[in-house]
Enzyme design. Structure first.
Site, mmCIF file in Angstrom:
data_model
loop_
_atom_site.group_PDB
_atom_site.id
_atom_site.type_symbol
_atom_site.label_atom_id
_atom_site.label_comp_id
_atom_site.label_asym_id
_atom_site.label_seq_id
_atom_site.Cartn_x
_atom_site.Cartn_y
_atom_site.Cartn_z
ATOM 1 N N ASP A 120 -8.011 7.160 -5.229
ATOM 2 C CA ASP A 120 -6.826 7.825 -5.800
ATOM 3 C C ASP A 120 -5.946 6.795 -6.492
ATOM 4 O O ASP A 120 -4.934 6.353 -5.958
ATOM 5 C CB ASP A 120 -6.070 8.532 -4.665
ATOM 6 C CG ASP A 120 -4.884 9.333 -5.177
ATOM 7 O OD1 ASP A 120 -4.855 9.657 -6.381
ATOM 8 O OD2 ASP A 120 -3.990 9.634 -4.358
ATOM 9 N N ARG A 169 -1.222 11.037 8.351
ATOM 10 C CA ARG A 169 -0.599 10.736 9.638
ATOM 11 C C ARG A 169 -0.973 11.646 10.807
ATOM 12 O O ARG A 169 -1.117 11.139 11.927
ATOM 13 C CB ARG A 169 0.923 10.678 9.448
ATOM 14 C CG ARG A 169 1.337 9.427 8.694
ATOM 15 C CD ARG A 169 2.706 9.539 8.097
ATOM 16 N NE ARG A 169 2.740 10.487 6.984
ATOM 17 C CZ ARG A 169 3.818 10.749 6.257
ATOM 18 N NH1 ARG A 169 4.964 10.149 6.536
ATOM 19 N NH2 ARG A 169 3.755 11.599 5.256
HETATM 20 O O1 C5P Z 1 0.275 11.313 6.096
HETATM 21 P P1 C5P Z 1 0.154 12.461 5.143
HETATM 22 O O2 C5P Z 1 -0.759 13.557 5.658
HETATM 23 O O3 C5P Z 1 1.478 12.988 4.659
HETATM 24 O O4 C5P Z 1 -0.594 11.804 3.889
HETATM 25 C C1 C5P Z 1 -0.809 12.518 2.707
HETATM 26 C C2 C5P Z 1 -1.495 11.652 1.687
HETATM 27 O O5 C5P Z 1 -1.532 12.359 0.450
HETATM 28 C C3 C5P Z 1 -0.793 10.328 1.412
HETATM 29 O O6 C5P Z 1 -1.795 9.379 1.058
HETATM 30 C C4 C5P Z 1 0.072 10.650 0.220
HETATM 31 O O7 C5P Z 1 0.326 9.527 -0.595
HETATM 32 C C5 C5P Z 1 -0.793 11.652 -0.540
HETATM 33 N N1 C5P Z 1 -0.035 12.550 -1.398
HETATM 34 C C6 C5P Z 1 0.959 13.390 -0.936
HETATM 35 N N2 C5P Z 1 1.639 14.210 -1.786
HETATM 36 C C7 C5P Z 1 1.352 14.181 -3.082
HETATM 37 C C8 C5P Z 1 0.366 13.353 -3.575
HETATM 38 C C9 C5P Z 1 -0.314 12.538 -2.695
HETATM 39 O O8 C5P Z 1 1.237 13.414 0.250
HETATM 40 N N3 C5P Z 1 2.005 14.997 -3.888
#
Ligand code: C5P
Length: 231
Positions: free
Chosen positions: A58, A210
């Site tokens: 990504d 997370r």
């Molecule tokens: O920890 P969590 O479940 O929130 O992680 C979500 C992942 O998706 C992270 O790597 C974050 O950078 C990515 N992401 C996001 N929202 C977006 C684009 C990417 O949470 N709009």
């Protein structure tokens, strides 16, 4: 059947490998983003692939067509399975990415387009010259534009995926972060959906970080999410 992708939001190759091993068999797909890739480079992609996992790289490419074409080719050589580009890079850039990916045939990286970053609101769009559309209208327009020009799918919030999956052709991939299993901590995510809702609305891949990485038993946390997805 929707797939679960775990976001490897860690800083080093060692931590990444340890997390993949710790989570184990239930998860076969990992997202490597800007932080980890900038720190560790292609070696971390190779390390995750060597563990038999698929990789979503990504890096959200946005550059002239020739540069993006070459970067996608580099990703294809690494065996990457999903890659991201910015749809605002334009028609020729999206086509260049799709053409470079197509060189790898059946094992090609699938190209996902980012429409509007979820960190941007209407004022931010006006700042960059998008004055006639709300963020939701811009998301819908860019999703159509990107897929018409060769993108395999869209990265979208779970709030958008229902409308997009109804509007775009079947076979389009919909990759959604912002997923939280029922009852878990939301963290800094503002608009979340449960795995079941995201899949029901048309998501083909869920990105979760997370709730799995920070769980006392990440394997069990992943299994719970997979069960909620019906996978
Ligand atoms: O920890 P969590 O479940 O929130 O992680 C979500 C992942 O998706 C992270 O790597 C974050 O950078 C990515 N992401 C996001 N929202 C977006 C684009 C990417 O949470 N709009």
């Amino acid at each position: 059947m929707a797939e679960l992708i775990v976001a490897l939001d860690v800083q080093t190759r060692e931590e990444a490998v340890a997390q993949v091993k710790r989570i184990g068999d239930p998860v076969g797909f990992y997202k490597i983003g800007l932080e980890l890739f900038t720190a560790e480079g292609p070696d971390v992609v190779k390390a995750v692939k060597d563990l038999g996992k698929k990789v979503f790289l990504d890096l959200k490419f946005h550059d002239i067509p020739r540069t993006v074409e070459r970067a996608v080719r580099s990703g294809g050589k690494l065996g990457v399975d999903l890659m991201t580009i910015h749809s605002v890079g334009g028609r020729a850039m999206i086509r260049a990415a799709a053409d470079a990916a197509a060189e790898f045939g059946e094992v090609r990286p699938r190209i996902l387009a980012v429409t509007v970053l979820t960190s941007l609101d209407k004022t931010d769009l006006v700042d960059v010259g998008i004055v006639g559309r709300t963020p939701a209208e811009q998301v819908a327009a860019m999703a159509c534009f990107a897929t018409e020009n060769g993108a395999d799918g869209i990265v979208s919030s779970p709030m958008e995926v229902g409308a997009l999956s109804r509007a775009l052709k079947s076979g389009t991939l919909f990759v959604t972060p912002g997923v939280r299993p029922a009852g878990s901590a939301v963290g800094d995510q503002k608009r979340v959906a449960t795995p079941a809702d995201a899949v029901r609305d048309g998501a083909t891949h869920l990105v979760v970080g997370r709730p799995i990485l920070d769980a006392p038993d990440p394997t069990a946390a992943a299994r719970t999410i997979l069960a909620e997805m019906g996978a």
